[in-house]
Design a protein around this motif. Structure first.
Motif, PDB file in Angstrom:
ATOM      1  N   ASN A 379      37.781  39.386 -12.204  1.00  0.00           N
ATOM      2  CA  ASN A 379      37.998  40.749 -12.679  1.00  0.00           C
ATOM      3  C   ASN A 379      38.029  40.857 -14.196  1.00  0.00           C
ATOM      4  O   ASN A 379      38.354  41.923 -14.735  1.00  0.00           O
ATOM      5  N   ALA A 380      37.710  39.775 -14.886  1.00  0.00           N
ATOM      6  CA  ALA A 380      37.771  39.785 -16.347  1.00  0.00           C
ATOM      7  C   ALA A 380      36.602  40.578 -16.921  1.00  0.00           C
ATOM      8  O   ALA A 380      35.628  40.913 -16.241  1.00  0.00           O
ATOM      9  N   GLN A 381      36.717  40.865 -18.206  1.00  0.00           N
ATOM     10  CA  GLN A 381      35.638  41.565 -18.887  1.00  0.00           C
ATOM     11  C   GLN A 381      34.391  40.682 -18.943  1.00  0.00           C
ATOM     12  O   GLN A 381      34.465  39.457 -18.916  1.00  0.00           O
ATOM     13  N   LYS A 382      33.261  41.332 -19.053  1.00  0.00           N
ATOM     14  CA  LYS A 382      32.001  40.587 -19.081  1.00  0.00           C
ATOM     15  C   LYS A 382      31.916  39.678 -20.296  1.00  0.00           C
ATOM     16  O   LYS A 382      31.314  38.600 -20.221  1.00  0.00           O
ATOM     17  N   ALA A 383      32.529  40.114 -21.409  1.00  0.00           N
ATOM     18  CA  ALA A 383      32.480  39.285 -22.607  1.00  0.00           C
ATOM     19  C   ALA A 383      33.259  37.991 -22.452  1.00  0.00           C
ATOM     20  O   ALA A 383      32.997  37.012 -23.151  1.00  0.00           O
ATOM     21  N   MET A 384      34.213  37.970 -21.523  1.00  0.00           N
ATOM     22  CA  MET A 384      35.038  36.778 -21.318  1.00  0.00           C
ATOM     23  C   MET A 384      34.499  35.879 -20.205  1.00  0.00           C
ATOM     24  O   MET A 384      35.083  34.830 -19.941  1.00  0.00           O
ATOM     25  N   GLN A 385      33.424  36.268 -19.558  1.00  0.00           N
ATOM     26  CA  GLN A 385      32.821  35.471 -18.492  1.00  0.00           C
ATOM     27  C   GLN A 385      31.571  34.774 -19.018  1.00  0.00           C
ATOM     28  O   GLN A 385      30.729  35.394 -19.664  1.00  0.00           O
ATOM     29  N   TYR A 386      31.467  33.491 -18.739  1.00  0.00           N
ATOM     30  CA  TYR A 386      30.342  32.689 -19.217  1.00  0.00           C
ATOM     31  C   TYR A 386      29.526  32.211 -18.018  1.00  0.00           C
ATOM     32  O   TYR A 386      30.082  31.866 -16.969  1.00  0.00           O
ATOM     33  N   SER A 387      28.233  32.211 -18.211  1.00  0.00           N
ATOM     34  CA  SER A 387      27.347  31.735 -17.145  1.00  0.00           C
ATOM     35  C   SER A 387      27.386  30.219 -17.003  1.00  0.00           C
ATOM     36  O   SER A 387      27.013  29.675 -15.962  1.00  0.00           O
ATOM     37  N   TYR A 388      27.824  29.528 -18.038  1.00  0.00           N
ATOM     38  CA  TYR A 388      27.875  28.064 -18.007  1.00  0.00           C
ATOM     39  C   TYR A 388      29.034  27.603 -17.127  1.00  0.00           C
ATOM     40  O   TYR A 388      30.144  28.148 -17.202  1.00  0.00           O
ATOM     41  N   THR A 389      28.784  26.620 -16.287  1.00  0.00           N
ATOM     42  CA  THR A 389      29.802  26.026 -15.410  1.00  0.00           C
ATOM     43  C   THR A 389      29.899  24.541 -15.710  1.00  0.00           C
ATOM     44  O   THR A 389      28.873  23.836 -15.717  1.00  0.00           O
ATOM     45  N   LEU A 390      31.093  24.085 -15.950  1.00  0.00           N
ATOM     46  CA  LEU A 390      31.310  22.674 -16.277  1.00  0.00           C
ATOM     47  C   LEU A 390      31.115  21.822 -15.030  1.00  0.00           C
ATOM     48  O   LEU A 390      31.689  22.107 -13.971  1.00  0.00           O
ATOM     49  N   ARG A 391      30.323  20.787 -15.145  1.00  0.00           N
ATOM     50  CA  ARG A 391      30.058  19.903 -14.001  1.00  0.00           C
ATOM     51  C   ARG A 391      31.299  19.069 -13.682  1.00  0.00           C
ATOM     52  O   ARG A 391      32.178  18.900 -14.510  1.00  0.00           O
ATOM     53  N   ASP A 392      31.293  18.545 -12.454  1.00  0.00           N
ATOM     54  CA  ASP A 392      32.457  17.774 -12.016  1.00  0.00           C
ATOM     55  C   ASP A 392      32.641  16.511 -12.844  1.00  0.00           C
ATOM     56  O   ASP A 392      33.772  16.153 -13.211  1.00  0.00           O
ATOM     57  N   GLU A 393      31.533  15.825 -13.166  1.00  0.00           N
ATOM     58  CA  GLU A 393      31.669  14.601 -13.957  1.00  0.00           C
ATOM     59  C   GLU A 393      32.136  14.902 -15.378  1.00  0.00           C
ATOM     60  O   GLU A 393      32.897  14.128 -15.975  1.00  0.00           O
ATOM     61  N   ASP A 394      31.699  16.048 -15.930  1.00  0.00           N
ATOM     62  CA  ASP A 394      32.165  16.427 -17.265  1.00  0.00           C
ATOM     63  C   ASP A 394      33.641  16.830 -17.230  1.00  0.00           C
ATOM     64  O   ASP A 394      34.401  16.536 -18.172  1.00  0.00           O
ATOM     65  N   ALA A 395      34.050  17.498 -16.157  1.00  0.00           N
ATOM     66  CA  ALA A 395      35.456  17.856 -16.026  1.00  0.00           C
ATOM     67  C   ALA A 395      36.331  16.613 -15.875  1.00  0.00           C
ATOM     68  O   ALA A 395      37.445  16.549 -16.419  1.00  0.00           O
TER      69      ALA A 395
END
Length: 620
Positions: A379-395
């Motif tokens: 429900n956050a604003q669009k400016a606060m949402q990023y299309s990039y998703t951190l991979r499991d190995e990077d996390a």
């Protein structure tokens, strides 16, 4: 300006000049403090600018008159002149009038803003002393226009200040802003999630020849530093460091000359975290951070121990020149290659860099697939949402490097306290980020109105009176005179009843069992609901008391009764249980008649269940 307005302004000018003349007799001091007691200028809280209240746009004439008087005083006196106290008195009068709607509430801050724009930095400090001393009176009554002027004036002042040379004054301005606005105000919230990309760190991009200055770091003996390595302790006598190389060095790390561009390139990622989403920037950041942390662990660590420690606990006074306190703090890093060796060994410098890394790692954790599934992120604003998703190995890497940084920060002097402070700040910052992503929902409650408080008190008193009128179903006789009156036969009889032996002993468990059984048999004999309820209450009480007493010695037999029923089975002697077990069937329905020695205790059953769950989990 029309003729009627000009006449009104002239009339207000005369009133203000008369008030300033009378103020000199009330406030003898020529300094900012104490504030002028404006209420003494009028009797019975009468309006100061009464004639203009009855006209339309009554804020316009006082504003023109105040500016006329304000500029005339500025033209005839300087800031260090004793007659400049008339400016402070005028501002106090306008504050008083603004709170009573005799002039615009923002008029005071408009004049202060012009004072700040017209003065040098030394003069701005004096003007800001006035704002700090009147802060509570200025923000006592909320006004949107006044708040906007405060925000604009402070931001303009901050643009003029140098973060390196005027760090203390910048801090005063920030503290004033934080104290002037409510905690949930959105004026200082970065709603769009923008980063400070203008903060660019410049450094030498090329590699220096290794045949340059590649010697070990030497520390000047005149410097007052102390070693904070885990393998040594500081010398309290002369303050000179004892630099000890680590006994168990880390694996081979980058040379200092080679690490230099990798180290400073991380500042670009710290100031603009979304840049990690492009190309191989994240991979490069991983390598740079790992190399930096390894080098921090390898080099000997020193910390400055000069006058900064003695100044740490001193209080700042408004009239004191506090520029000396800022001499040991520089918010902009020195990126000279010649200083890089010394910077790497400075524990305070290391902590600054690693805290920056922790902030960036928390930002990366908010981009995992699990974090994005949370409701507040959706429900956050669009400016606060990023299309990039951190991979499991990077996390997984981010979690590992975060734990390594946390362990490293806890070393050294006051390391655990320092890390606890950093962790607390970062934890609270996560809550602020979530609040911002939820579009800054208000979390403050409105003040309860006085009529509502009065109504609540009246209702509470009424309820208390009604409660007193309700008859007690079990009244207690408050007449205890028989305890001292033993002359008559009745008093002696009552006293003997209190001394009976059965009143001092603990009831037997068998008695509770038989009582519960008899009450249970009589429970169904009642003809009305009231009689059943009257018989059920003592049965429930006896059952609970009996279970509590039996739990001390026969806890393993609790499975023989079902929710308070068949309580008598817990009180049967062992011989009767054995006889019942001989004639009992062998099926599962015979569970209630199995002797206690053939039963598993509750603890053993739970242990078996836990072992079975552990075995099944391991097999999977």
């Amino acid at each position: 300006m029309t003729a009627p307005n000009a006449a009104l302004v002239a009339g207000v000018v005369v009133q203000l000049e008369d008030l300033l003349q009378r103020a000199k007799t009330i406030k003898r001091s020529t300094s900012i403090d104490p504030p002028l007691q404006v209420s003494r200028l009028v009797a019975n809280n009468e309006p100061l600018l009464g004639p203009v209240l009855g006209i339309k746009d009554h804020h316009v004439p006082p504003e023109g008159a105040a500016k006329h008087v304000f500029y005339s005083i500025l033209a005839s006196s300087s800031l260090d002149d004793p007659s400049f106290v008339s400016i402070w008195n005028l501002l106090d009068i306008l504050q008083y009038c603004g709170d009573r709607d005799e002039c615009s509430p923002s008029l005071l801050m408009l004049l202060v803003e012009e004072l700040l724009d017209d003065r040098d930095l030394d003069g701005c400090k004096i003007v800001f002393n006035y704002l700090e001393s009147r802060r509570e009176a200025i923000i006592a009554r909320y006004n949107r226009n006044k708040d906007l002027v405060i925000l604009r004036a402070c931001n303009e002042l901050l643009r003029r200040l140098s973060r390196a040379d005027d760090a203390v004054f910048c801090g005063r301005v920030y503290v004033f802003l934080f104290q002037s606005f409510p905690l949930g105000d959105r004026s200082s919230v970065n709603l769009r999630g923008m980063f400070h990309v203008e903060n660019v760190t410049t450094f030498e991009q090329y590699l220096r020849n290794p045949d340059g200055d590649d010697e070990d770091m030497q520390v000047n003996e005149d410097l007052s530093v102390k070693d904070v390595s885990a393998a040594s302790k500081p010398d309290e006598k002369d303050g000179r460091p004892t630099i000890v190389k680590p006994t168990d060095p880390e694996p081979t790390t980058m040379d200092i000359n080679e690490l230099y561009p990798h180290f400073w390139s991380m500042q670009g990622s710290f100031s603009n975290p979304p840049s990690l989403f492009e190309g191989d920037n994240f991979k490069k950041f991983r390598e740079d951070l790992e190399a930096t942390l390894a080098k921090f662990k390898e080099v000997p660590k020193v910390i400055q121990t000069g006058d900064a420690e003695n100044k740490r606990g001193t209080k700042r006074r408004l009239e004191d020149d506090s520029d000396e306190l800022a001499s040991t703090f520089n918010p902009k890093y020195l990126t000279s290659r010649d200083l890089f060796k010394l910077e790497l060994s400075d524990l305070a410098f290391q902590r600054h860099i690693l805290v920056q890394a922790l902030i960036l790692l928390d930002f990366l954790f908010s981009l995992t697939e699990k974090a994005k599934k949370k409701e507040y992120y959706q429900n956050a604003q669009k400016a606060m949402q990023y299309s990039y998703t951190l991979r499991d190995e990077d996390a997984e890497w981010a979690l590992g490097i975060k734990n390594s940084i946390a362990n490293y920060l806890q070393d050294g002097p006051d390391g655990k306290f320092y890390y606890r402070m950093v962790d607390t700040v970062l934890s609270r910052d996560k809550n602020w980020v979530r609040w911002k992503m939820e579009n800054c929902q208000p979390f403050t409650r409105d003040r309860v109105l006085a009529p509502n408080i009065t109504l609540a008190k009246t209702r509470a008193a009424t309820v208390g009176v009604k409660a007193k009128k309700i008859a007690d179903p079990h009244p207690i006789d408050g007449n205890l005179r028989f305890l001292s009156n033993t002359d008559d036969e009745k008093g002696l009889k009552q006293l003997k009843q209190l001394k009976q032996a059965q009143r001092l002993g603990v009831p037997s468990t068998e008695g509770y069992g038989s009582s519960g059984q008899s009450n249970g048999m009589q429970l169904g004999e009642g003809t009305s609901e009231e009689e059943k309820r009257n018989r059920e209450e003592p049965t429930t009480s006896n059952t609970w008391r009996g279970l509590r007493m039996v739990s001390r010695s026969r806890l393993s037999l609790f499975d023989r009764q079902d929710d308070g029923k068949h309580l008598e089975r817990l009180f049967q002697p062992a011989s009767s249980i054995d006889e019942a077990a001989e004639n009992a069937p062998t099926g599962p329905e015979s569970r209630d008649t199995v002797p206690p020695e053939q039963h598993q205790s509750v603890e053993e059953q739970r242990a078996d269940q836990r072992s079975q769950v552990t075995t099944s989990t391991a097999a999977e």
